[in-house]
Each structure stands twice: as C-alpha cells, then as structure tokens.
Design an enzyme around this catalytic site. Structure first.
Site, PDB file in Angstrom:
ATOM      1  N   ASP A  63      -8.080   3.993   1.087  1.00  0.00           N
ATOM      2  CA  ASP A  63      -7.119   4.384   2.116  1.00  0.00           C
ATOM      3  C   ASP A  63      -7.890   4.876   3.344  1.00  0.00           C
ATOM      4  O   ASP A  63      -8.612   5.871   3.256  1.00  0.00           O
ATOM      5  CB  ASP A  63      -6.238   5.503   1.548  1.00  0.00           C
ATOM      6  CG  ASP A  63      -5.119   5.896   2.501  1.00  0.00           C
ATOM      7  OD1 ASP A  63      -5.184   5.521   3.683  1.00  0.00           O
ATOM      8  OD2 ASP A  63      -4.197   6.582   2.049  1.00  0.00           O
ATOM      9  N   ARG A 106      -3.265  -0.529   5.494  1.00  0.00           N
ATOM     10  CA  ARG A 106      -3.859  -1.623   4.711  1.00  0.00           C
ATOM     11  C   ARG A 106      -2.945  -2.839   4.551  1.00  0.00           C
ATOM     12  O   ARG A 106      -3.363  -3.973   4.810  1.00  0.00           O
ATOM     13  CB  ARG A 106      -4.293  -1.101   3.334  1.00  0.00           C
ATOM     14  CG  ARG A 106      -5.435  -0.119   3.398  1.00  0.00           C
ATOM     15  CD  ARG A 106      -5.608   0.633   2.085  1.00  0.00           C
ATOM     16  NE  ARG A 106      -4.494   1.533   1.822  1.00  0.00           N
ATOM     17  CZ  ARG A 106      -4.325   2.260   0.726  1.00  0.00           C
ATOM     18  NH1 ARG A 106      -5.232   2.170  -0.242  1.00  0.00           N
ATOM     19  NH2 ARG A 106      -3.295   3.061   0.583  1.00  0.00           N
ATOM     20  N   CYS A 165       0.869  -1.182   0.000  1.00  0.00           N
ATOM     21  CA  CYS A 165       0.000   0.000   0.000  1.00  0.00           C
ATOM     22  C   CYS A 165       0.901   1.225   0.000  1.00  0.00           C
ATOM     23  O   CYS A 165       2.100   1.118  -0.323  1.00  0.00           O
ATOM     24  CB  CYS A 165      -0.992  -0.017   1.172  1.00  0.00           C
ATOM     25  SG  CYS A 165      -0.237   0.060   2.807  1.00  0.00           S
TER      26      CYS A 165
HETATM   27  P1  4NP Z   1      -1.787   2.894   4.081  1.00  0.00           P
HETATM   28  O1  4NP Z   1      -2.373   4.286   4.645  1.00  0.00           O
HETATM   29  O2  4NP Z   1      -1.249   3.199   2.684  1.00  0.00           O
HETATM   30  O3  4NP Z   1      -2.967   1.986   4.039  1.00  0.00           O
HETATM   31  O4  4NP Z   1      -0.705   2.462   5.041  1.00  0.00           O
HETATM   32  C1  4NP Z   1      -1.590   5.433   4.726  1.00  0.00           C
HETATM   33  C2  4NP Z   1      -0.827   5.641   5.847  1.00  0.00           C
HETATM   34  C3  4NP Z   1      -0.068   6.791   5.963  1.00  0.00           C
HETATM   35  C4  4NP Z   1      -0.104   7.734   4.952  1.00  0.00           C
HETATM   36  C5  4NP Z   1      -0.863   7.518   3.822  1.00  0.00           C
HETATM   37  C6  4NP Z   1      -1.606   6.355   3.711  1.00  0.00           C
HETATM   38  N1  4NP Z   1       0.645   8.926   5.086  1.00  0.00           N
HETATM   39  O5  4NP Z   1       0.552   9.787   4.189  1.00  0.00           O
HETATM   40  O6  4NP Z   1       1.378   9.108   6.072  1.00  0.00           O
END
Ligand code: 4NP
Length: 153
Positions: free
Chosen positions: A122, A15, A9
C-alpha cells in the site's frame, strides 16, 4: 461476451485504479472488460490519488476519469476474475463469496509473476517512489495476465 476482470485494493484510489488502467491498456476492449473497486468505503466517488494519476501519466496512461467505488457482493457474481493486491484485500473479498466457485475467482495479483513478495504494498502513506514501485509490480503482472487471456480467448 467480454470476459470481466475486477482489480481490488483497500481504498480504490491508489493501487487498483493503476491496475485497471494498466490491464485495460494491454487487452482488446471488445474481449476483456476491466474495472476496479475497494474493500473500504473511505473515498467513494473520488478520482484516483494524484500520485497514481501522475505515475500513470508518466507511463502514458490516463486514469483520471476513474471514480472510486466500493466492492459489493454482486461483484462476485458479475466478474470472472478478481485480482486483489494484498492478503487483507483477499480476506475481505473472499468474505463476500457465496460459494467455492466465487472464492476461486479471487487471486493475489502477484501470484501471476515471480516476486519477492506476493503483495502489492500500500503506497498511500509513503512517497512517490512507492507509487513507481507499485506501477512496475502491477505492470509486470498485467503483462502476464494479458498474454494468458489473449491465448485463452
Ligand atoms: P489503495 O490505498 O488501497 O491502494 O487505494 C489506500 C488509499 C486510501 C486509504 C488506504 C489505502 N485510506 O485509508 O484512506
């Protein structure tokens, strides 16, 4: 030698840690190795987001030991299958592929199941219900993947 599956992800804190824990719980660890990584490097070395840890725990899974890492070009050599959560992850992952064989390893996780969307949304900026929704989507896809892997091993 175990088949290697990588879950990808953006942040590798919401995720893909859930996807790693969920698929791992459905396969024989001597036959399938599961890992996860993020296309972005904002949280390297951190544990998964507390909301992902909590929703996993609610479903009996422990993911708090996982450590965030960034996706590298060598992951496309090492892993046999690479599941991404959304189109942006797909573009960023395929961009690291050296050839057609590596590009073909990369798949949208929800293409494995019927879903109204083919992206795992997300949940980072939303509430807890977003994490439960993500859990259910990933769990359904991983059930299908685990059955398929078991039949093909
Ligand atoms: P993930 O969610 O891609 O599902 O881990 C996110 C976690 C952190 C960030 C973006 C998406 N961030 O910009 O810090």
């Amino acid at each position: 030698m175990a088949l290697k599956v990588l879950m990808v992800c953006l942040g590798n804190i919401c995720r893909s840690p859930l996807a790693e824990g969920i698929l791992e719980s459905k396969v024989d660890p001597t036959e399938v190795f599961v890992d996860s990584a993020g296309t972005g490097g904002y949280h390297i070395g951190e544990r998964p987001d507390e909301r992902s840890i909590d929703v996993a725990a609610k479903h009996g899974l422990s993911i708090g030991h996982q450590k965030c890492r960034k996706l590298t070009p060598s992951d496309l050599d090492t892993f046999d299958l690479i599941y991404v959560m959304d189109q942006s992850n797909y573009q960023n992952t395929v961009a690291l592929a050296k050839n057609k064989q590596q590009r073909e390893k990369v798949r949208l996780l929800l293409d494995e199941i019927y879903s109204e969307t083919n992206e795992v949304p997300d949940p980072y900026y939303g509430g807890l219900d977003g994490f439960e929704n993500v859990y259910q989507l990933i769990d359904t896809a991983c059930e299908t993947i685990a059955k398929r892997l078991q039949n093909n091993l």
